[in-house]
Design an enzyme around this catalytic site. Structure first.
Site, PDB file in Angstrom:
ATOM      1  N   HIS A  19       4.517   4.756  -6.974  1.00 33.03           N
ATOM      2  CA  HIS A  19       3.207   5.361  -6.719  1.00 33.03           C
ATOM      3  C   HIS A  19       3.435   6.573  -5.824  1.00 33.03           C
ATOM      4  CE1 HIS A  19       1.643   1.095  -7.529  1.00 33.03           C
ATOM      5  NE2 HIS A  19       1.366   1.850  -8.592  1.00 33.03           N
ATOM      6  N   GLU A  22       2.541   6.792  -1.915  1.00 31.52           N
ATOM      7  CA  GLU A  22       3.045   5.786  -0.976  1.00 31.52           C
ATOM      8  C   GLU A  22       4.325   6.349  -0.364  1.00 31.52           C
ATOM      9  OE1 GLU A  22       3.216   2.038  -3.041  1.00 31.52           O
ATOM     10  OE2 GLU A  22       1.113   2.169  -3.646  1.00 31.52           O
ATOM     11  N   HIS A 110       7.220   0.010  -1.829  1.00 30.98           N
ATOM     12  CA  HIS A 110       5.787   0.284  -1.895  1.00 30.98           C
ATOM     13  C   HIS A 110       5.170   0.250  -0.497  1.00 30.98           C
ATOM     14  CE1 HIS A 110       4.983   0.040  -6.287  1.00 30.98           C
ATOM     15  NE2 HIS A 110       6.101  -0.688  -6.271  1.00 30.98           N
ATOM     16  N   GLU A 162       6.752  -4.474  -0.061  1.00 28.68           N
ATOM     17  CA  GLU A 162       5.459  -3.910   0.319  1.00 28.68           C
ATOM     18  C   GLU A 162       5.353  -3.918   1.838  1.00 28.68           C
ATOM     19  OE1 GLU A 162       2.720  -2.734  -1.207  1.00 28.68           O
ATOM     20  OE2 GLU A 162       2.844  -3.374  -3.309  1.00 28.68           O
TER      21      GLU A 162
END
Length: 297
Positions: A19, A22, A110, A162
């Site tokens: 993404h 990010e 992420h 994450e």
């Protein structure tokens, strides 16, 4: 406890920018790309900018979410010059990293706007390499481990890392440093394992996703009519009991959790999930016993 034989982890991919807004993973990959391998490293590391066009524009994606383009149907579908960029890119990445297990382990970086801390997401709750790495990182970070879907290249053994909270389009030094240390600890475990170190087994707490919850919506306009309740906001991986406050309507009414069992919320109020109709995810917590690892020669 019986030892489980596992193969050497000789080739690792570290991917950022799946993404493009990010930023911790993007800047970490850029730093790693500056360091050229001299051939003496015990593990070969492939460093990849997953979605370079989105990263250049600092947007989540250009045409469609790359992280949803790794189904087997999408990876085998014919593409052309008119296909969405991320569909084409997913097949390029799968050929580079997933086809015929060209890497032994893939780590996809992420960020989330949710207050998850350092969270690892695995594709399977029976992948012993991933679980041992999770256990290795769990002590210094008290991290949370989710068995959900690690999307990038499902034909590879993969972990999604994450870290949050961090706003999209922003890089916070504390988040960048935590990600950098998390990746280094993962590499340390791999190097020790490849050298023959035995890591003890034991119990690991894992959160298995049960369902997603949407925001309350107006019946006519379908626009959201409430925000996450203040008592729930930022309480990722804290037990949510039936009757606990869940949403605060814009009219002032409190909506409570109506589920029949207590579950653990995560990705609470994730900014990128508004378009997906997800206010939070709910998971069950369970303990998995992992065996002592044994290198397979």
């Amino acid at each position: 406890m019986k030892a489980v034989a596992m193969p050497t982890v000789s080739r690792v991919a570290v991917c950022g920018g799946t993404h493009g807004n990010e930023l911790a993973g993007i800047y970490l990959v850029r730093e790693m790309l500056k360091k050229r391998a001299d051939g003496t490293e015990p593990v070969s590391v492939v460093t990849v900018m997953s979605n370079p066009r989105a990263a250049q524009l600092c947007v989540r994606y250009v045409e469609t979410d790359l992280n949803r383009c790794f189904t087997r149907a999408a990876l085998s579908a014919p593409v052309s010059e008119t296909s969405p960029y991320e569909m084409i890119r997913s097949q390029e990445l799968n050929a580079l990293l997933g086809a015929q297990r060209s890497v032994d382990l893939l780590c996809d970086l992420h960020n989330t706007t949710a207050n998850t801390g350092l969270c690892l997401i695995t594709y399977s709750d029976r992948d012993w390499i991933c679980l041992h790495i999770c256990k290795h990182l769990q002590f210094p970070y008290m991290l949370d481990i989710c068995y959900a879907k690690a999307y990038l290249c499902p034909t590879s053994v993969s972990i999604s890392m994450e870290i949050g909270p961090q706003p999209h389009g922003v890089v916070r030094s504390v988040i960048f440093s935590a990600m950098q240390e998390g990746v280094q600890l993962m590499m340390d475990w791999i190097c020790q394992f490849n050298s023959g170190t035995l890591f003890e087994g034991g119990w690991v707490d894992v959160y298995t996703m049960v369902k997603n919850i949407d925001y309350p919506r107006d019946s006519e306009t379908h626009m959201i009519s409430a925000a996450v309740h203040p008592d729930l906001q930022d309480r990722d991986f804290c037990l949510l009991h039936p009757g606990d406050p869940m949403f605060l309507c814009f009219s002032g009414e409190t909506l409570r959790y109506r589920g029949k069992e207590a579950l653990y919320p995560f990705f609470i109020n994730e900014g990128a999930y508004y378009e997906k109709g997800v206010a939070l995810s709910l998971a069950r917590k369970r303990r998995i016993c992992i065996s002592v690892n044994k290198l397979k020669y």
